[in-house]
Design a protein around this motif. Structure first.
Motif, mmCIF file in Angstrom:
data_model
loop_
_atom_site.group_PDB
_atom_site.id
_atom_site.type_symbol
_atom_site.label_atom_id
_atom_site.label_comp_id
_atom_site.label_asym_id
_atom_site.label_seq_id
_atom_site.Cartn_x
_atom_site.Cartn_y
_atom_site.Cartn_z
ATOM 1 N N GLY A 182 0.691 -1.405 -0.594
ATOM 2 C CA GLY A 182 -0.044 -0.187 0.382
ATOM 3 C C GLY A 182 0.887 1.243 -0.110
ATOM 4 O O GLY A 182 1.917 1.296 -0.658
ATOM 5 N N THR A 183 0.150 2.609 0.595
ATOM 6 C CA THR A 183 1.084 3.158 0.628
ATOM 7 C C THR A 183 1.476 4.093 2.005
ATOM 8 O O THR A 183 2.349 4.819 2.090
ATOM 9 N N THR A 184 1.278 3.665 2.999
ATOM 10 C CA THR A 184 1.553 4.107 4.015
ATOM 11 C C THR A 184 2.639 3.519 4.049
ATOM 12 O O THR A 184 3.048 2.305 4.815
ATOM 13 N N GLU B 24 -8.200 1.748 -10.812
ATOM 14 C CA GLU B 24 -7.455 2.413 -10.147
ATOM 15 C C GLU B 24 -7.301 2.906 -8.490
ATOM 16 O O GLU B 24 -7.712 3.119 -7.434
ATOM 17 N N LYS B 25 -9.341 3.689 -8.734
ATOM 18 C CA LYS B 25 -10.080 4.286 -7.658
ATOM 19 C C LYS B 25 -10.528 3.380 -6.908
ATOM 20 O O LYS B 25 -10.568 2.630 -5.782
ATOM 21 N N SER C 49 -7.380 2.789 -4.586
ATOM 22 C CA SER C 49 -7.173 3.365 -3.507
ATOM 23 C C SER C 49 -8.289 3.778 -2.807
ATOM 24 O O SER C 49 -7.484 3.742 -1.938
ATOM 25 N N ASP C 50 -9.596 3.941 -2.901
ATOM 26 C CA ASP C 50 -10.647 3.707 -1.763
ATOM 27 C C ASP C 50 -10.218 2.845 -0.708
ATOM 28 O O ASP C 50 -10.925 2.867 0.182
ATOM 29 N N ALA D 165 -8.113 1.144 0.121
ATOM 30 C CA ALA D 165 -7.209 1.596 1.447
ATOM 31 C C ALA D 165 -7.827 1.692 2.827
ATOM 32 O O ALA D 165 -7.678 1.705 3.879
ATOM 33 N N THR D 166 -9.077 2.685 2.402
ATOM 34 C CA THR D 166 -9.738 3.313 3.779
ATOM 35 C C THR D 166 -11.086 2.645 4.370
ATOM 36 O O THR D 166 -11.736 2.498 5.393
ATOM 37 N N ASP E 259 -6.441 -2.152 -0.006
ATOM 38 C CA ASP E 259 -5.595 -2.168 -1.048
ATOM 39 C C ASP E 259 -4.575 -2.798 -0.921
ATOM 40 O O ASP E 259 -3.253 -2.970 -2.207
ATOM 41 N N ARG F 97 6.223 3.510 -8.767
ATOM 42 C CA ARG F 97 5.587 3.688 -7.624
ATOM 43 C C ARG F 97 4.556 4.679 -9.193
ATOM 44 O O ARG F 97 3.419 4.716 -9.731
ATOM 45 N N PRO G 125 1.323 1.933 -10.948
ATOM 46 C CA PRO G 125 0.298 2.883 -10.410
ATOM 47 C C PRO G 125 -0.616 1.382 -9.397
ATOM 48 O O PRO G 125 -1.085 2.132 -8.257
#
Length: 515
Positions: A165-167, A298-299, A302-303, A305-306, A318, A409, A413
């Motif tokens: 993921g991104t965190t 992609e959305k 990304s969505d 993730a939360t 994600d 990244r 993507p």
């Protein structure tokens, strides 16, 4: 765990078969495994001379309904053949006409970590009657897998396919999972893991060849199975007959670089699917342009993730969702594109909180593969880790992998995290055997099949194998697929395989098939 067992004695074979015993210790860095073996190795003769007792195959999950199955005893450690032994499971679809039988065709479905007892039936279905009569087709679960003295480390996820993921938290979790997978395997199998690698699997293949009374064996492999076949040809060039390598990696990049090469290929596959989906927007409403379709995918990631997508009992975030895209993007047939579109439609509905009554079977299967390791995938994951990490040593510093992830990244993507993450090999407790011991570089005649859009072993990777196997002829197949023969139904490629297996004549030059 491996068991001590004395191989079943069998009558002595002809001198040429008895001479087939291995001369290279499993971990000896000073020996040349490719060197021809001139003298029988008496300390291994009992393995080559054992009886093979065929019987009905089991039919539980992961096994085959092939006509016969058997167990073959091999040394755990080929440098200590008087020590512990393990059993390797093999299957056989027998020649349809013993009078026309040429020999045996050893096979491997890839993975690594793919169970192989069912592969002979799949291949047999694509063979012409003449080829089916020419060979006993032999399947195998490689050591540590399936029915072959399997390991089960309790690995619950394909940690090497989980996107961080991104965190920072996601990255740290990936590192922890990779470390945990390595540690649990080594804590449970400290005496077995050092001997699970491609070199020893190739040695097992040769024991099988000898135990089946064959002076030489032919070979067919998909994916990782091509690396195994090339290794077998390198180590035992005088004991291999006809070789077919379908969807091959570059042997010089086998390992982490091979996984990295999948990233751009899968991004390209998403673009190809997006073009198809845009043309079918009236049916699936995934987007009227390829850019809109890609943006939707992609959305979703990304969505998630939360707000993870709830699929039955499973929350898909994600970290897992890119894996679903990876698996669904393998093929480009109309049927495969329709299935991927249907999966995306359901993911969109579920992400919006709507109820989906009948989850697509492909999506259900992916959920089971990732989350329900008790169904058998967990041990298979352990087999994959053991072979890859047993073959290739990787950097141990997590920062090295983090840098690779951040580097890609922008250009990947969707798949940067899936194909540039840390692997359990980073925490493996033993260095892999020196690659120079099995550096693929030989003139063994070989037929190689490679698809231009392959997302698993890319076409450029296949060119690397073609270069290493200097006696090979390459059959190029247009399209996005992996494992061409026989399922992709390319008439040109299938004819090339059947023709070569039947008469042994390679094409005069490389061949480019039409779609």
């Amino acid at each position: 765990m491996p068991r001590s067992r004395t191989p079943r004695p069998r009558k002595w074979l002809a001198t040429t078969i008895a001479a087939a015993a291995l001369a290279v210790p499993a971990l000896a860095a000073c020996s040349d495994p490719a060197a021809p073996q001139e003298d029988p190795q008496s300390n291994l003769s009992a393995f080559y001379d054992q009886d093979v007792e065929w019987g009905p195959c089991a039919t539980d999950t992961g096994t085959s309904t092939a006509s016969d199955c058997a167990m073959v005893t091999v040394p755990l450690d080929y440098s200590a053949p008087d020590g512990k032994t393990i059993e390797v499971a093999i299957s056989r679809v027998a020649s349809t006409d013993p009078a026309q039988r040429r020999g045996i065709l050893l096979t491997n479905p890839g993975g690594p970590g793919g169970r192989g007892l069912g592969l002979p039936e799949i291949l047999n279905a694509g063979m012409t009657p003449e080829v089916a009569a020419a060979y006993d087709v032999i399947g195998m679960d490689t050591r540590g897998l399936g029915k072959s003295t399997p390991i089960d480390c309790g690995v619950e996820q394909m940690t090497w396919m989980r996107s961080p993921g991104t965190t920072e938290e996601g990255w740290n979790e990936s590192v922890a999972l990779a470390r945990e997978a390595a540690d649990t395997c080594w804590d449970k199998y400290p005496d077995y893991l050092p001997h699970i690698n491609t070199q020893n699997i190739a040695r097992d293949l040769d024991v099988i060849r000898g135990a089946l009374d064959q002076e030489k064996a032919s070979y067919f492999g998909w994916s990782y199975g091509t690396y195994l076949g090339a290794t077998y040809a390198q180590m035992f060039p005088d004991r291999i007959d006809r070789v077919v390598l379908d969807s091959a990696p570059d042997p010089k990049k086998y390992g982490y670089e091979m996984f990295q090469d999948m990233g751009p290929a899968n991004e390209k596959a998403i673009d190809g699917f997006s073009q198809w989906a845009a043309k079918h927007n009236s049916t699936y409403a995934l987007g009227s342009t390829p850019a809109e379709v890609r943006a939707l995918i992609e959305k979703l990631i990304s969505d998630a993730a939360t707000t993870p997508i709830q699929i039955g009992d499973y929350a898909v975030d994600d970290h897992v969702l890119p894996f679903l895209m990876y698996v669904n993007g393998t093929g480009d047939t109309e049927k495969e594109s329709e299935a991927f579109a249907q999966v995306l439609v359901q993911l969109r509905e579920l992400a919006a909180g709507r109820t989906v009554v009948n989850i697509h079977p492909q999506l259900t299967g992916l959920m089971q593969a990732w989350f329900q390791t008790e169904l058998g995938t967990g041990p298979d994951y352990a087999g994959t880790i053991a072979i890859v990490c047993g073959d290739v040593s990787m950097p141990s510093d997590p920062a090295w992998y983090r840098n690779k992830l951040e580097e890609h990244r922008g250009d990947q993507p969707i798949f940067a995290g899936t194909h540039n993450t840390i692997m359990p090999c980073a925490f493996w407790r033993r260095e892999a055997p020196k690659r120079i011991d099995i550096d693929i570089d030989n003139n063994v005649p070989t037929l190689q099949i490679q698809a231009t859009g392959d997302t698993r072993t890319t076409y450029d990777e296949g060119l690397g194998m073609h270069e290493a196997m200097k006696g090979s002829r390459l059959v190029t197949v247009p399209g996005r697929t992996h494992a061409v023969f026989p399922g992709y139904a390319n008439t040109c490629a299938n004819a090339a395989v059947n023709s070569y297996l039947l008469d042994g004549s390679l094409p005069a030059e490389d061949v480019v098939c039409e779609s």
